[in-house]
Design a protein around this motif. Structure first.
Motif, mmCIF file in Angstrom:
data_model
loop_
_atom_site.group_PDB
_atom_site.id
_atom_site.type_symbol
_atom_site.label_atom_id
_atom_site.label_comp_id
_atom_site.label_asym_id
_atom_site.label_seq_id
_atom_site.Cartn_x
_atom_site.Cartn_y
_atom_site.Cartn_z
ATOM 1 N N HIS A 136 0.835 -1.195 0.000
ATOM 2 C CA HIS A 136 0.000 0.000 0.000
ATOM 3 C C HIS A 136 0.879 1.259 0.000
ATOM 4 O O HIS A 136 1.945 1.286 0.640
ATOM 5 N N ILE A 137 0.469 2.301 -0.720
ATOM 6 C CA ILE A 137 1.239 3.550 -0.768
ATOM 7 C C ILE A 137 1.401 4.139 0.628
ATOM 8 O O ILE A 137 2.454 4.673 0.981
ATOM 9 N N GLY A 138 0.356 4.025 1.448
ATOM 10 C CA GLY A 138 0.456 4.513 2.820
ATOM 11 C C GLY A 138 1.530 3.788 3.606
ATOM 12 O O GLY A 138 2.221 4.391 4.446
ATOM 13 N N TYR A 139 1.713 2.503 3.324
ATOM 14 C CA TYR A 139 2.757 1.749 4.009
ATOM 15 C C TYR A 139 4.130 2.097 3.465
ATOM 16 O O TYR A 139 5.119 2.130 4.211
ATOM 17 N N ALA A 188 4.935 5.053 2.416
ATOM 18 C CA ALA A 188 5.233 6.317 3.096
ATOM 19 C C ALA A 188 5.729 6.044 4.514
ATOM 20 O O ALA A 188 6.634 6.730 5.015
ATOM 21 N N ALA A 189 5.160 5.025 5.167
ATOM 22 C CA ALA A 189 5.576 4.678 6.525
ATOM 23 C C ALA A 189 6.989 4.097 6.543
ATOM 24 O O ALA A 189 7.749 4.334 7.489
ATOM 25 N N ILE A 190 7.355 3.339 5.512
ATOM 26 C CA ILE A 190 8.721 2.810 5.423
ATOM 27 C C ILE A 190 9.726 3.961 5.355
ATOM 28 O O ILE A 190 10.739 3.981 6.054
ATOM 29 N N LEU A 237 6.459 13.960 1.612
ATOM 30 C CA LEU A 237 6.331 13.814 0.161
ATOM 31 C C LEU A 237 7.353 12.781 -0.299
ATOM 32 O O LEU A 237 8.435 12.677 0.285
ATOM 33 N N TRP A 238 7.034 12.068 -1.354
ATOM 34 C CA TRP A 238 7.922 10.978 -1.755
ATOM 35 C C TRP A 238 9.272 11.484 -2.240
ATOM 36 O O TRP A 238 10.294 10.798 -2.110
ATOM 37 N N THR A 253 -1.236 11.070 -4.405
ATOM 38 C CA THR A 253 -1.542 9.774 -3.779
ATOM 39 C C THR A 253 -0.764 9.601 -2.480
ATOM 40 O O THR A 253 -1.286 9.081 -1.492
ATOM 41 N N TRP A 254 0.492 10.037 -2.486
ATOM 42 C CA TRP A 254 1.335 9.923 -1.294
ATOM 43 C C TRP A 254 0.719 10.690 -0.124
ATOM 44 O O TRP A 254 0.624 10.182 0.992
ATOM 45 N N VAL A 255 0.294 11.924 -0.390
ATOM 46 C CA VAL A 255 -0.286 12.749 0.675
ATOM 47 C C VAL A 255 -1.631 12.190 1.121
ATOM 48 O O VAL A 255 -1.932 12.148 2.319
ATOM 49 N N ARG A 256 -2.443 11.747 0.159
ATOM 50 C CA ARG A 256 -3.791 11.255 0.494
ATOM 51 C C ARG A 256 -3.723 9.947 1.286
ATOM 52 O O ARG A 256 -4.419 9.798 2.295
ATOM 53 N N GLN A 257 -2.900 9.007 0.843
ATOM 54 C CA GLN A 257 -2.854 7.706 1.509
ATOM 55 C C GLN A 257 -1.838 7.669 2.654
ATOM 56 O O GLN A 257 -1.932 6.813 3.539
ATOM 57 N N GLY A 258 -0.893 8.598 2.630
ATOM 58 C CA GLY A 258 0.102 8.645 3.700
ATOM 59 C C GLY A 258 -0.093 9.829 4.621
ATOM 60 O O GLY A 258 0.863 10.343 5.205
ATOM 61 N N TRP A 259 -1.343 10.261 4.777
ATOM 62 C CA TRP A 259 -1.672 11.427 5.606
ATOM 63 C C TRP A 259 -1.179 11.290 7.039
ATOM 64 O O TRP A 259 -0.886 12.284 7.723
ATOM 65 N N HIS A 260 -1.076 10.058 7.502
ATOM 66 C CA HIS A 260 -0.676 9.815 8.890
ATOM 67 C C HIS A 260 0.762 10.249 9.170
ATOM 68 O O HIS A 260 1.122 10.486 10.327
#
Length: 443
Positions: free
Chosen positions: A175-178, A180-182, A372-373, A394-401
């Motif tokens: 997932h893109i959110g994950y 971003a978490a990495i 941001l990526w 997509t990065w901002v939307r799914q990685g908002w956390h």
């Protein structure tokens, strides 16, 4: 092939537009002064346009980066009589130049692409599910591992290793959110260690005591728990971790030994020479005598590497000549700035200015790029492995956390540690001593 041609077309149109506009600007230029539009220097406008192009044309980021760098360099030569790109890169007249940072980054990006492939071919990632929890907690444990690795190794390596493991344990569906978490975990892990991130290493080289950045881990640890749990749940819903390792898997210990050799060499050369890329390539060349080296990974990493080199060079050309007075509020906003502008020149400027709490600054500029990526080297390096991550929206939307965790972590750090600015750094201190020395005889 179509993407390549389309990318070249975008770059060609941007270059053509520049050649048509710049002569008009040059005729209007007044001496050795950069053109400003509504009080904003042209370099910033061009860099902002480049970043916008990256966000809109994320499949052609390399070409957008090349076009943006070309436009910025052209504007410098057109309006500034004393500008020299060679001097900017190689240094001169008391200026070290950007060559060390750029060469180090180039070596790490290519080198860690090979490291990640060695790690994947070692077959170890395939048996890791055996030791990770089956549900969302497995993803969270992986993020903790990345955080710890980054504390003693460059955050690029930590992100690439984490990405390689995630690729296997989540069956190639991450997932893109994950993702971003990495990146956030790798940047957070390096924020409190002078060998874990380029920005903290710069502080160390400049004379900052390593203990003065350790309290960044208060914010980094808080942020890790927040974004780590949310991202792991996101990933678990998107693709659950593989419960059982495939049968018959045998770990290639030689490959794993190469990974260890590369990491140790990077740490040693980072510690002794401030040049981890040198250790990476010494280890790769030596190991090539023992195991088959996946040289084809250099070609796979070329596009992302050229993109990042162009973007970092472009950022280093920005005339960030002064910042507002050092304060916790300034530092807080620098975290958001570092998601867009390269955090290395920002850190250099802060060191020259002085008066910052180095631990708070380390967290802000180190972790802030995760929002941001393309805001950190780790994010760009990981996007080589996962091209789908190259969408700012997509990065901002799914990685908002990640952004939410940055804010919460920052204020937890202030609440527990406070704002304890250190004395103005080096040059400012020397000037103060000189002034006092001159003043005493006159008293």
């Amino acid at each position: 092939m179509n993407k390549t041609h389309s990318g070249r077309n975008i770059s060609a149109w941007l270059f053509l537009l520049s050649t048509l506009i710049f002569p008009t600007f040059a005729m209007a230029a007044d001496g050795n002064h950069m053109l400003t539009v509504a009080g904003i220097r042209l370099e910033f406008i061009l860099f902002a346009a480049t970043l916008l192009g990256v966000a809109l044309f994320h499949n052609y980021t390399m070409w957008v980066s090349i076009a943006g760098l070309t436009a910025v360099v052209a504007s410098k030569y057109l309006f500034l009589d004393d500008f020299s790109l060679a001097q900017h890169i190689l240094g001169g007249e008391g200026h070290e130049g950007e060559w060390r940072v750029l060469l180090n980054l180039l070596g790490l990006l290519f080198g860690f692409a090979i490291l990640a492939k060695h790690f994947e071919e070692s077959e170890l990632p395939k048996i890791l599910p055996k030791y990770l929890p089956d549900d969302w907690k497995g993803g969270f444990v992986l993020l903790i591992m990345i955080f710890v690795i980054s504390a003693f190794l460059d955050n690029i390596a930590a992100a690439m290793i984490g990405g390689a493991i995630a690729f296997v344990v989540f069956n190639k569906r991450v997932h893109i959110g994950y993702l971003a978490a990495i990146v956030a975990a790798s940047n957070a892990g390096g924020s409190g260690s002078v060998v874990g991130d380029t920005t903290t290493t710069l502080m160390w080289i400049d004379g900052v005591n390593p203990l003065n950045v350790v309290h960044a881990y208060i914010a980094a640890g808080t942020a890790l728990v927040l974004f780590g749990v949310i991202a792991s749940i996101q990933q678990d819903k998107y693709q659950r971790i593989i419960k059982d390792a495939p049968l018959g898997i045998v770990v290639e210990w030689k490959k794993l030994g190469v990974v260890g050799l590369i990491l140790i060499s990077a740490i040693l050369t980072n510690y002794f020479f401030d040049f981890p890329a040198m250790g990476v390539w010494i280890a790769i060349i030596i190991s090539a005598l023992v195991v088959k080296t996946p040289w084809s990974e250099l070609k796979n990493a070329l596009g992302g590497t050229v993109f990042l080199m162009g973007l970092v060079t472009c950022a280093s050309l920005m005339p960030v000549d002064e910042l507002p007075k050092a304060s916790w509020l300034t530092t807080f906003f620098l975290g958001f700035v570092s998601a867009v502008f390269d955090n290395i020149p920002l850190t250099k400027l802060c060191l020259e200015q002085g008066g910052y709490d180095w631990g708070v600054l380390a967290y802000a500029v180190g972790f802030g790029g995760s929002m941001l990526w393309f805001g950190s080297s780790a994010g760009v390096a990981l996007s080589n492995m996962y091209p789908e991550a190259r969408s700012a929206v997509t990065w901002v939307r799914q990685g908002w956390h990640v952004a939410a965790s940055y804010i919460i972590g920052f204020f937890v750090l202030l609440a527990l540690s406070g704002w304890a600015p250190h004395a103005p750094h080096k040059a400012s201190q020397n000037n103060l001593v000189k002034q006092e020395t001159v003043a005493k005889p006159n008293a």
